[in-house]
Design a protein around this motif. Structure first.
Motif, short mmCIF file in Angstrom:
data_model
loop_
_atom_site.label_atom_id
_atom_site.label_comp_id
_atom_site.label_asym_id
_atom_site.label_seq_id
_atom_site.Cartn_x
_atom_site.Cartn_y
_atom_site.Cartn_z
N VAL A 37 -18.97 -29.24 -15.05
CA VAL A 37 -18.02 -28.17 -14.72
C VAL A 37 -18.09 -27.80 -13.24
CG1 VAL A 37 -17.47 -25.75 -15.13
CG2 VAL A 37 -17.97 -27.25 -17.05
N SER A 45 -15.49 -37.42 -14.89
CA SER A 45 -14.42 -37.07 -15.83
C SER A 45 -13.13 -37.82 -15.52
CB SER A 45 -14.19 -35.57 -15.81
OG SER A 45 -13.80 -35.16 -14.52
N MET A 55 -12.08 -29.14 -16.63
CA MET A 55 -13.23 -28.85 -15.78
C MET A 55 -12.81 -28.03 -14.56
SD MET A 55 -15.70 -30.09 -17.35
CE MET A 55 -15.92 -31.18 -18.71
N GLY A 58 -12.42 -24.56 -15.60
CA GLY A 58 -13.76 -24.01 -15.83
C GLY A 58 -14.41 -23.56 -14.53
N ARG A 59 -14.19 -24.33 -13.47
CA ARG A 59 -14.72 -23.93 -12.16
C ARG A 59 -14.13 -22.59 -11.73
NH1 ARG A 59 -13.32 -29.24 -10.90
NH2 ARG A 59 -15.09 -30.59 -11.21
N CYS A 66 -14.02 -24.87 -5.61
CA CYS A 66 -13.69 -26.26 -5.92
C CYS A 66 -12.63 -26.83 -4.99
CB CYS A 66 -13.23 -26.38 -7.37
SG CYS A 66 -11.76 -25.45 -7.75
#
Length: 67
Positions: A37, A45, A55, A58-59, A66
């Motif tokens: 993540v 991924s 992901m 999620g960050r 990110c």
């Protein structure tokens, strides 16, 4: 005068090997999930855009930079 009883020392806690292996497995799985993540940036991924976007979201949810 009240009767005083001797206090027995507590026995040390024992951890079964099964519990130790289970705890180790859980910690490894959580560290892998945290890596995917927070730090993956698409290197692992690559199984599709859905997982990459999951992901990425999620960050943002966790406040990990990110971009």
């Amino acid at each position: 005068m009240p009767k005083v009883q001797a206090v027995r020392p507590l026995s040390p806690a024992t951890v079964s090997p099964r519990m130790l292996w289970t705890a180790t497995g859980v910690v490894v799985a959580l560290l892998l999930l945290a890596y995917l993540v927070a730090f993956d940036q698409g290197a692992v991924s690559r199984s599709g855009m859905f997982l990459h976007e999951l992901m990425h979201d999620g960050r943002h949810l966790l406040g990990v930079p990110c971009h």
